[in-house]
Motif scaffolding. Structure first.
Motif, PDB file in Angstrom:
ATOM      1  N   TYR A  47      43.464  38.483  48.494  1.00 38.69           N
ATOM      2  CA  TYR A  47      44.352  38.617  47.330  1.00 38.69           C
ATOM      3  C   TYR A  47      45.664  37.878  47.570  1.00 38.69           C
ATOM      4  N   ARG A  48      46.191  37.967  48.780  1.00 44.92           N
ATOM      5  CA  ARG A  48      47.415  37.236  49.096  1.00 44.92           C
ATOM      6  C   ARG A  48      47.229  35.743  48.813  1.00 44.92           C
ATOM      7  N   ALA A  49      46.090  35.198  49.212  1.00 46.25           N
ATOM      8  CA  ALA A  49      45.817  33.771  48.980  1.00 46.25           C
ATOM      9  C   ALA A  49      45.838  33.450  47.485  1.00 46.25           C
ATOM     10  N   ARG A 106      54.904  43.083  38.447  1.00 44.71           N
ATOM     11  CA  ARG A 106      54.466  43.678  37.179  1.00 44.71           C
ATOM     12  C   ARG A 106      53.481  42.764  36.449  1.00 44.71           C
ATOM     13  N   ASP A 107      53.712  41.450  36.504  1.00 43.83           N
ATOM     14  CA  ASP A 107      52.815  40.489  35.855  1.00 43.83           C
ATOM     15  C   ASP A 107      51.642  40.095  36.741  1.00 43.83           C
ATOM     16  N   MET A 108      51.934  39.759  37.984  1.00 40.38           N
ATOM     17  CA  MET A 108      50.934  39.093  38.817  1.00 40.38           C
ATOM     18  C   MET A 108      49.840  40.016  39.362  1.00 40.38           C
ATOM     19  N   VAL A 109      50.176  41.260  39.687  1.00 39.82           N
ATOM     20  CA  VAL A 109      49.146  42.161  40.207  1.00 39.82           C
ATOM     21  C   VAL A 109      48.040  42.388  39.161  1.00 39.82           C
ATOM     22  N   PRO A 110      48.388  42.695  37.895  1.00 36.25           N
ATOM     23  CA  PRO A 110      47.310  42.843  36.901  1.00 36.25           C
ATOM     24  C   PRO A 110      46.557  41.535  36.627  1.00 36.25           C
ATOM     25  N   VAL A 112      45.942  39.002  38.779  1.00 39.32           N
ATOM     26  CA  VAL A 112      45.028  38.749  39.896  1.00 39.32           C
ATOM     27  C   VAL A 112      43.888  39.768  39.898  1.00 39.32           C
ATOM     28  N   ALA A 113      44.166  41.013  39.545  1.00 38.74           N
ATOM     29  CA  ALA A 113      43.099  42.022  39.460  1.00 38.74           C
ATOM     30  C   ALA A 113      42.077  41.632  38.390  1.00 38.74           C
ATOM     31  N   ALA A 114      42.553  41.148  37.250  1.00 40.33           N
ATOM     32  CA  ALA A 114      41.640  40.730  36.175  1.00 40.33           C
ATOM     33  C   ALA A 114      40.842  39.497  36.596  1.00 40.33           C
ATOM     34  N   MET A 115      41.477  38.564  37.281  1.00 49.62           N
ATOM     35  CA  MET A 115      40.771  37.383  37.775  1.00 49.62           C
ATOM     36  C   MET A 115      39.664  37.795  38.749  1.00 49.62           C
ATOM     37  N   SER A 116      39.973  38.724  39.631  1.00 51.05           N
ATOM     38  CA  SER A 116      38.981  39.206  40.596  1.00 51.05           C
ATOM     39  C   SER A 116      37.791  39.834  39.880  1.00 51.05           C
ATOM     40  N   GLU A 117      38.061  40.574  38.806  1.00 49.84           N
ATOM     41  CA  GLU A 117      36.977  41.206  38.057  1.00 49.84           C
ATOM     42  C   GLU A 117      36.053  40.144  37.452  1.00 49.84           C
ATOM     43  N   ILE A 118      36.632  39.083  36.902  1.00 46.47           N
ATOM     44  CA  ILE A 118      35.822  37.983  36.357  1.00 46.47           C
ATOM     45  C   ILE A 118      35.016  37.325  37.490  1.00 46.47           C
ATOM     46  N   GLU A 119      35.669  37.055  38.597  1.00 47.00           N
ATOM     47  CA  GLU A 119      35.038  36.340  39.709  1.00 47.00           C
ATOM     48  C   GLU A 119      33.913  37.128  40.373  1.00 47.00           C
ATOM     49  N   ASN A 120      34.026  38.471  40.384  1.00 49.20           N
ATOM     50  CA  ASN A 120      33.088  39.290  41.163  1.00 49.20           C
ATOM     51  C   ASN A 120      32.238  40.262  40.355  1.00 49.20           C
ATOM     52  N   GLY A 121      32.541  40.414  39.073  1.00 51.03           N
ATOM     53  CA  GLY A 121      31.735  41.279  38.221  1.00 51.03           C
ATOM     54  C   GLY A 121      31.985  42.760  38.376  1.00 51.03           C
ATOM     55  N   VAL A 122      32.990  43.125  39.167  1.00 51.64           N
ATOM     56  CA  VAL A 122      33.373  44.532  39.327  1.00 51.64           C
ATOM     57  C   VAL A 122      34.890  44.627  39.326  1.00 51.64           C
ATOM     58  N   ALA A 130      47.428  45.438  45.542  1.00 56.91           N
ATOM     59  CA  ALA A 130      48.821  45.762  45.877  1.00 56.91           C
ATOM     60  C   ALA A 130      49.127  45.441  47.339  1.00 56.91           C
ATOM     61  N   GLU A 131      48.164  45.667  48.220  1.00 57.02           N
ATOM     62  CA  GLU A 131      48.358  45.323  49.633  1.00 57.02           C
ATOM     63  C   GLU A 131      48.485  43.801  49.784  1.00 57.02           C
ATOM     64  N   GLY A 132      47.671  43.061  49.046  1.00 57.25           N
ATOM     65  CA  GLY A 132      47.784  41.602  49.044  1.00 57.25           C
ATOM     66  C   GLY A 132      49.131  41.139  48.523  1.00 57.25           C
ATOM     67  N   TRP A 133      49.647  41.832  47.501  1.00 61.24           N
ATOM     68  CA  TRP A 133      50.973  41.502  46.959  1.00 61.24           C
ATOM     69  C   TRP A 133      52.043  41.693  48.038  1.00 61.24           C
ATOM     70  N   GLN A 134      51.960  42.803  48.762  1.00 64.51           N
ATOM     71  CA  GLN A 134      52.942  43.060  49.825  1.00 64.51           C
ATOM     72  C   GLN A 134      52.891  41.989  50.903  1.00 64.51           C
ATOM     73  N   LEU A 135      51.686  41.539  51.269  1.00 63.38           N
ATOM     74  CA  LEU A 135      51.556  40.458  52.243  1.00 63.38           C
ATOM     75  C   LEU A 135      52.176  39.162  51.704  1.00 63.38           C
ATOM     76  N   TYR A 136      51.984  38.907  50.414  1.00 60.99           N
ATOM     77  CA  TYR A 136      52.519  37.713  49.754  1.00 60.99           C
ATOM     78  C   TYR A 136      54.049  37.742  49.720  1.00 60.99           C
ATOM     79  N   ILE A 137      54.597  38.841  49.247  1.00 61.13           N
ATOM     80  CA  ILE A 137      56.055  38.968  49.137  1.00 61.13           C
ATOM     81  C   ILE A 137      56.710  38.946  50.520  1.00 61.13           C
ATOM     82  N   GLY A 138      55.996  39.514  51.496  1.00 57.30           N
ATOM     83  CA  GLY A 138      56.535  39.552  52.858  1.00 57.30           C
ATOM     84  C   GLY A 138      56.518  38.208  53.565  1.00 57.30           C
ATOM     85  N   GLY A 139      55.853  37.228  52.965  1.00 56.34           N
ATOM     86  CA  GLY A 139      55.839  35.885  53.581  1.00 56.34           C
ATOM     87  C   GLY A 139      54.570  35.480  54.101  1.00 56.34           C
TER      88      GLY A 139
END
Length: 139
Positions: A47-49, A106-110, A112-122, A130-139
């Protein structure tokens, strides 16, 4: 007995199905065991990627909306891009042509979650996104 099939993106901890390239991300498995797609050590790093990649679209390519970003991310030559855009906009409640701030949780987490649902079907695990977001924001 039903056999559950796990999507390629989930198997690779790559919920965005990011293709192999010269770009290296934190948490990326080197070399990926998948001939075409990147592999990450955890879903959070996958998710960070996605967050990093979408941010690079804005910074390097001046793409600032869901529509612009997804036209590049999921090009019509390989995807049903219009349906992809409509799904993400509908799922997030964000207009496909509204400018985004890729540093806005507020914008990006939903998105990316929606993109993941399209990409994986679940549906995506919001905890992992959210953990990926924290890794992203942390650098």
């Amino acid at each position: 007995m039903m056999v559950s099939r796990v999507s390629r993106g989930l198997r690779n901890n790559n919920p965005g199905n990011i293709r192999r390239s010269a770009v290296r991300y934190k948490g990326e498995v080197q070399p990926s065991r998948d001939a075409a797609f990147k592999e990450f050590t955890t879903m959070a790093y996958g998710y960070r990627a996605m967050f990093v990649l979408l941010n690079s679209y804005q910074r390097r390519h001046k793409l600032s909306t869901i529509r612009e970003m997804l036209m590049r991310y999921a090009p019509p030559s390989e995807n049903q891009t219009t349906s992809y855009i409509d799904f993400v906009a509908r799922r997030t409640g964000i207009d496909a042509d509204a400018p985004l701030d890729t540093r806005s949780e507020r914008d990006m987490v939903p998105i990316v979650a929606a993109m993941s649902e399209i990409e994986n079907g679940v549906a995506a695990s919001f905890d992992e996104v959210a953990e990926g977001w924290q890794l992203y924001i942390g650098g």
